[in-house]
Scaffold this active site. Structure first.
Site, mmCIF file in Angstrom:
data_model
loop_
_atom_site.group_PDB
_atom_site.id
_atom_site.type_symbol
_atom_site.label_atom_id
_atom_site.label_comp_id
_atom_site.label_asym_id
_atom_site.label_seq_id
_atom_site.Cartn_x
_atom_site.Cartn_y
_atom_site.Cartn_z
ATOM 1 N N ARG A 84 0.842 -1.192 0.000
ATOM 2 C CA ARG A 84 0.000 0.000 0.000
ATOM 3 C C ARG A 84 0.879 1.244 0.000
ATOM 4 O O ARG A 84 1.947 1.271 0.603
ATOM 5 C CB ARG A 84 -0.897 0.035 1.243
ATOM 6 C CG ARG A 84 -2.141 -0.828 1.111
ATOM 7 C CD ARG A 84 -3.041 -0.719 2.318
ATOM 8 N NE ARG A 84 -2.416 -1.256 3.501
ATOM 9 C CZ ARG A 84 -1.867 -0.547 4.466
ATOM 10 N NH1 ARG A 84 -1.878 0.781 4.424
ATOM 11 N NH2 ARG A 84 -1.317 -1.142 5.508
ATOM 12 N N TYR A 223 -1.364 -3.611 -6.985
ATOM 13 C CA TYR A 223 -1.100 -4.438 -5.808
ATOM 14 C C TYR A 223 -2.150 -4.305 -4.711
ATOM 15 O O TYR A 223 -2.484 -3.202 -4.283
ATOM 16 C CB TYR A 223 0.264 -4.075 -5.213
ATOM 17 C CG TYR A 223 0.828 -5.205 -4.390
ATOM 18 C CD1 TYR A 223 1.572 -6.208 -4.997
ATOM 19 C CD2 TYR A 223 0.564 -5.311 -3.039
ATOM 20 C CE1 TYR A 223 2.057 -7.278 -4.264
ATOM 21 C CE2 TYR A 223 1.049 -6.377 -2.295
ATOM 22 C CZ TYR A 223 1.793 -7.354 -2.916
ATOM 23 O OH TYR A 223 2.266 -8.412 -2.194
ATOM 24 N N GLY A 224 -2.601 -5.435 -4.202
ATOM 25 C CA GLY A 224 -3.352 -5.536 -2.947
ATOM 26 C C GLY A 224 -4.386 -4.452 -2.739
ATOM 27 O O GLY A 224 -5.202 -4.161 -3.612
ATOM 28 N N LYS A 232 -9.646 -2.255 1.343
ATOM 29 C CA LYS A 232 -9.398 -1.114 2.221
ATOM 30 C C LYS A 232 -10.174 0.127 1.770
ATOM 31 O O LYS A 232 -10.684 0.890 2.581
ATOM 32 C CB LYS A 232 -7.908 -0.794 2.261
ATOM 33 C CG LYS A 232 -7.024 -1.979 2.565
ATOM 34 C CD LYS A 232 -7.316 -2.610 3.890
ATOM 35 C CE LYS A 232 -6.229 -3.647 4.207
ATOM 36 N NZ LYS A 232 -6.444 -4.286 5.492
ATOM 37 N N HIS A 252 -10.928 -2.453 11.051
ATOM 38 C CA HIS A 252 -9.825 -3.289 10.583
ATOM 39 C C HIS A 252 -9.634 -4.414 11.605
ATOM 40 O O HIS A 252 -8.727 -4.362 12.432
ATOM 41 C CB HIS A 252 -8.575 -2.411 10.482
ATOM 42 C CG HIS A 252 -7.430 -3.033 9.759
ATOM 43 N ND1 HIS A 252 -6.122 -2.688 10.011
ATOM 44 C CD2 HIS A 252 -7.380 -3.968 8.787
ATOM 45 C CE1 HIS A 252 -5.319 -3.372 9.215
ATOM 46 N NE2 HIS A 252 -6.061 -4.164 8.469
ATOM 47 N N SER A 274 -1.787 -3.905 9.983
ATOM 48 C CA SER A 274 -1.445 -4.859 8.933
ATOM 49 C C SER A 274 -0.186 -5.640 9.312
ATOM 50 O O SER A 274 0.765 -5.069 9.852
ATOM 51 C CB SER A 274 -1.164 -4.120 7.621
ATOM 52 O OG SER A 274 -2.279 -3.357 7.248
ATOM 53 N N CYS A 276 0.348 -7.950 11.565
ATOM 54 C CA CYS A 276 0.604 -8.180 12.994
ATOM 55 C C CYS A 276 -0.051 -9.474 13.462
ATOM 56 O O CYS A 276 -0.240 -9.679 14.666
ATOM 57 C CB CYS A 276 0.079 -7.020 13.830
ATOM 58 S SG CYS A 276 1.100 -5.550 13.724
ATOM 59 N N THR A 279 -4.394 -12.865 10.642
ATOM 60 C CA THR A 279 -4.751 -14.099 9.936
ATOM 61 C C THR A 279 -4.412 -15.316 10.797
ATOM 62 O O THR A 279 -5.226 -16.239 10.925
ATOM 63 C CB THR A 279 -4.026 -14.155 8.580
ATOM 64 O OG1 THR A 279 -4.291 -12.930 7.885
ATOM 65 C CG2 THR A 279 -4.505 -15.320 7.740
ATOM 66 N N ASN A 280 -3.225 -15.304 11.395
ATOM 67 C CA ASN A 280 -2.831 -16.442 12.236
ATOM 68 C C ASN A 280 -3.767 -16.589 13.434
ATOM 69 O O ASN A 280 -4.160 -17.700 13.793
ATOM 70 C CB ASN A 280 -1.393 -16.275 12.726
ATOM 71 C CG ASN A 280 -0.386 -16.314 11.595
ATOM 72 O OD1 ASN A 280 -0.678 -16.847 10.515
ATOM 73 N ND2 ASN A 280 0.783 -15.754 11.809
ATOM 74 N N ASP A 299 -9.594 -9.760 8.480
ATOM 75 C CA ASP A 299 -9.100 -8.412 8.180
ATOM 76 C C ASP A 299 -10.103 -7.292 8.448
ATOM 77 O O ASP A 299 -9.722 -6.222 8.874
ATOM 78 C CB ASP A 299 -8.649 -8.337 6.718
ATOM 79 C CG ASP A 299 -7.791 -7.121 6.407
ATOM 80 O OD1 ASP A 299 -6.948 -6.760 7.250
ATOM 81 O OD2 ASP A 299 -7.971 -6.527 5.329
ATOM 82 N N ARG A 391 2.047 -12.224 -0.726
ATOM 83 C CA ARG A 391 0.678 -12.484 -0.269
ATOM 84 C C ARG A 391 0.092 -13.731 -0.909
ATOM 85 O O ARG A 391 0.516 -14.164 -1.972
ATOM 86 C CB ARG A 391 -0.203 -11.282 -0.649
ATOM 87 C CG ARG A 391 0.194 -9.983 0.051
ATOM 88 C CD ARG A 391 -0.513 -9.844 1.356
ATOM 89 N NE ARG A 391 -0.050 -8.704 2.135
ATOM 90 C CZ ARG A 391 -0.711 -8.231 3.198
ATOM 91 N NH1 ARG A 391 -1.846 -8.776 3.568
ATOM 92 N NH2 ARG A 391 -0.231 -7.223 3.880
ATOM 93 N N ARG A 420 2.376 -4.371 17.596
ATOM 94 C CA ARG A 420 3.718 -4.922 17.840
ATOM 95 C C ARG A 420 4.465 -3.969 18.726
ATOM 96 O O ARG A 420 4.842 -2.881 18.283
ATOM 97 C CB ARG A 420 4.499 -4.946 16.521
ATOM 98 C CG ARG A 420 4.330 -6.136 15.698
ATOM 99 C CD ARG A 420 5.121 -5.974 14.400
ATOM 100 N NE ARG A 420 4.597 -6.957 13.473
ATOM 101 C CZ ARG A 420 5.055 -8.189 13.380
ATOM 102 N NH1 ARG A 420 6.096 -8.577 14.088
ATOM 103 N NH2 ARG A 420 4.488 -9.036 12.553
ATOM 104 N N PHE A 515 1.256 -17.494 18.634
ATOM 105 C CA PHE A 515 0.582 -18.481 17.780
ATOM 106 C C PHE A 515 -0.368 -19.359 18.583
ATOM 107 O O PHE A 515 -1.230 -18.815 19.266
ATOM 108 C CB PHE A 515 1.611 -19.275 16.972
ATOM 109 C CG PHE A 515 2.523 -18.357 16.197
ATOM 110 C CD1 PHE A 515 2.001 -17.593 15.149
ATOM 111 C CD2 PHE A 515 3.863 -18.198 16.525
ATOM 112 C CE1 PHE A 515 2.809 -16.714 14.438
ATOM 113 C CE2 PHE A 515 4.676 -17.313 15.826
ATOM 114 C CZ PHE A 515 4.134 -16.584 14.781
HETATM 115 O O1 SAT Z 1 -3.919 -3.154 2.194
HETATM 116 S S1 SAT Z 1 -3.598 -4.503 1.800
HETATM 117 O O2 SAT Z 1 -4.828 -5.176 1.412
HETATM 118 O O3 SAT Z 1 -2.640 -4.508 0.679
HETATM 119 C C1 SAT Z 1 -2.936 -5.373 3.100
HETATM 120 C C2 SAT Z 1 -2.911 -4.663 4.390
HETATM 121 O O4 SAT Z 1 -2.201 -3.672 4.538
HETATM 122 O O5 SAT Z 1 -3.601 -5.078 5.334
HETATM 123 MN MN MN Z 2 -5.382 -5.391 6.809
#
Ligand code: SAT
Ligand code: MN
Length: 608
Positions: A84, A223-224, A232, A252, A274, A276, A279-280, A299, A391, A420, A515
């Site tokens: 981004r 990208y993304g 986003k 978010h 993002s 951090c 997803t895990n 997300d 990704r 973090r 984790f």
């Molecule tokens: O913004 S993205 O979808 O590229 C990924 C992120 O920053 O969470």
């Molecule tokens: Mn995100």
């Protein structure tokens, strides 16, 4: 008739029933951007496989070895288009005060003129895809629709995974649903004689939101979050404004269902910046006997107070766009299973056998890797084989821990705020109530990651993990949270927690294994909600008893370090919070200045 023309004809007929406003908008954008053809995307399996084949033939996707990674592809971006671009992300509200001090504001008319120049003829030689999509199940009570126009086939295939597309969305629009207009171009017209490249893009990038007219214009990046405008740009920046105006929240956040050994379900939402670990955490397989997690989202969550006084949430997305590096059978087994097929990988390394690899996937890299730039990888050169922001894009239904009712609304029991932090912030603290919780959300700080351009590892304030994603004034966002809280039943409102998996010891690195062990923190939270778990009061909120979170291999000394509220660090921290609030200006809600004042007093009293 060529195959493409034929497909075009078919799509046009598939798009019969297109309301005039949509047809006219598409025609106007096409007239301005001048694509060679316009394709109405309906998301049938045949369309998907035809587009995949086309992109493979054009060198834009590499088909992975079907024996090892069926129905999967690798895309490689250019080195200047890997994340981004926050410095090129603009909020163009009529008034600069509505964008607030943390957004790049531009005057809408001026920006429109600039964009008009950039978009003129920018799709020449390319196909303009019309992708109608729904965030949330089509027609669902919390769902919203939009239409993305794009000249990137990669963006189309990604949107197909990440959202619900198809004719049913057009029917929603024809039925009168409000829809968001999202226009995307890679900004790389092909003039006669020009050769296309594997990853077309433009060094000049614009990610522009017009909150009042619910419009998105994105130029120059493939990208993304720059290119998948449902994510986003819509589901956070535009939707946060819709939520402000209509009494809900676009956040978010991951969303999960934690199930106790007794079978009680706890719904947990978690805001983390993002990269951090959302997803895990969302796909956690607890190391605690009898506990289970069902994944609802990783997300974005849209939250709305219900008539019952509870806060209800949906994940508006249909897929995961997750960070690959660091994902392994140890850190996220569910993700590894999920990525076995039907995945688009971007900027990971390619093995000699035609499979994928990234740092952390295995302890030793396989021989003969091709790095994310397409060069033979030299293990000794000190550069990673996969880009740190590489990704995967995969449908939610592929996730073995996905809840059966993913996409449906669930009542939220707890909200986590994380980041973090190498120091200062304990593993978990419980807010004293809603206003204290909003204060914890507003003061999140986190080390920057590769998900955005710029230096990594720098601590910055990232309130509600929404710093790059809130479509309006950051302090109004906090005021909105406070007002949502006032509409909830105090007994049934979510409890709020600040968490930090990343506290470090100077010699030994991370203090907490993280984790699967994070389940211990979640189980304590569930215990608090159920009125069963105990806590120790501290100046900054309640923390668990060390015995309640004891994990194998974590010494008593480390547990105590993890839960410590250090006087020197907190005197410093609270002054940084004060500085941050000071920069927000006169819109800071009084409840939050009161929280800050109280934090100072509590810290002074506790430590003298
Ligand atoms: O913004 S993205 O979808 O590229 C990924 C992120 O920053 O969470
Ligand atoms: Mn995100």
């Amino acid at each position: 008739m060529t195959m493409l023309d034929q497909r075009h004809e078919e799509k046009l007929s598939a798009a019969a029933g297109v309301p005039d406003a949509l047809a006219e908008w598409v025609a106007a954008i096409a007239a301005h951007t001048r694509p060679d053809r316009v394709v109405w995307w309906t998301g049938t399996p045949a369309e998907v496989s035809t587009l995949q084949d086309e992109l493979v033939a054009e060198g834009k996707l590499i088909r992975l070895n079907p024996e090892l990674r069926p129905e999967s592809f690798l895309a490689r971006s250019t080195p200047d288009d890997v994340a981004r671009v926050e410095s090129r992300t603009f909020i163009c509200s009529e008034s600069p005060a509505d964008a607030g001090p943390t957004n790049n504001w531009r005057e809408p008319a001026g920006m429109r003129a600039e964009l008009s120049a950039r978009f003129a003829g920018c799709m020449r030689g390319r196909t303009l895809y019309v992708v109608p999509f729904s965030m949330g199940p089509v027609g669902g009570p919390l769902s919203r629709v939009g239409v993305q126009l794009t000249d990137s086939g990669y963006a189309v295939l990604s949107m197909e995974i990440m959202t619900r597309t198809g004719a049913a969305v057009i029917a929603e629009i024809a039925g009168g649903a409000d829809w968001v207009r999202a226009i995307h171009s890679v900004g790389a017209p092909l003039l006669p004689g020009d050769e296309d490249v594997a990853w077309p893009c433009n060094p000049d990038k614009y990610i522009v939101q017009f909150p009042e007219t619910r419009e998105i214009w994105s130029f120059g990046s493939g990208y993304g979050g720059n290119a998948l405008l449902a994510k986003k740009c819509f589901a956070l920046r535009i939707a946060s404004v819709q939520g402000r105006d209509e009494g809900w929240l676009a956040e978010h956040m991951l969303l999960m269902r934690l199930i106790s050994p007794e079978g009680r379900a706890f719904h947990i939402a978690g805001a983390f910046p993002s990269a951090c670990g959302k997803t895990n955490l969302a796909m956690l397989r607890p190391d605690l006997p009898g506990w289970r997690v069902e994944t609802l989202g990783d997300d974005i969550a849209w939250l709305r107070p219900g008539a019952d006084g509870r806060l209800w949430a949906i994940n508006p997305e249909a897929g995961f766009f997750g960070v690959a590096p660091g994902t392994s059978a140890k850190t996220n087994r569910a993700a590894i299973e999920m990525l076995a097929s039907h995945t688009i990988f971007t900027n990971v390394a390619l093995t000699a056998e035609g499979d994928v690899w990234w740092e952390g996937l295995t302890d030793t890299p396989p021989a003969g890797l091709t790095d994310w730039r397409g060069n033979a990888w030299d293990a000794d050169a000190g550069t990673p084989a996969a880009h740190p922001n590489a990704r995967f894009t995969v449908a939610a239904e592929r996730c073995p821990t996905a809840a059966e009712d993913i996409g449906e609304a669930v009542p939220v029991d707890a909200i986590l705020f994380g980041g973090r932090r190498a120091d200062t912030v304990p593993l978990v603290t419980e807010a004293r109530g809603w206003e204290h919780g909003v204060y914890l959300g507003a003061t999140i700080a986190s080390e920057t990651t590769a998900a955005a351009e710029g230096a990594t590892g720098v601590v910055r304030r990232d309130p509600f993990a929404m710093l790059p994603f809130c479509g309006y004034h950051v302090a109004d966002h906090w005021a909105h949270w406070l007002s949502i809280g006032r509409g909830l039943d105090a007994e049934l409102a979510p409890r709020m927690y600040r968490v930090n998996w990343f506290r470090r010891d100077t010699e030994r690195g991370f203090l907490w294994p993280g984790f699967t062990e994070n389940a211990r923190v979640l189980a304590w939270i569930a215990g608090r909600i159920a009125g069963e778990a105990e806590a120790n009061e501290t100046a900054i909120g309640a923390v668990p008893l060390a015995s309640d979170i004891a994990a194998e291999g974590v010494s008593a000394e480390r547990l105590s370090q993890l839960l410590t509220v250090d006087p020197v660090e907190w005197r410093y921290e609270v002054e940084r919070e004060a500085e941050f609030f000071g920069g927000v200006g006169g819109r800071l809600p009084v409840e939050l200045s009161a929280q800050l004042a109280e934090a100072r007093i509590r810290i002074a009293r506790a430590f003298g």
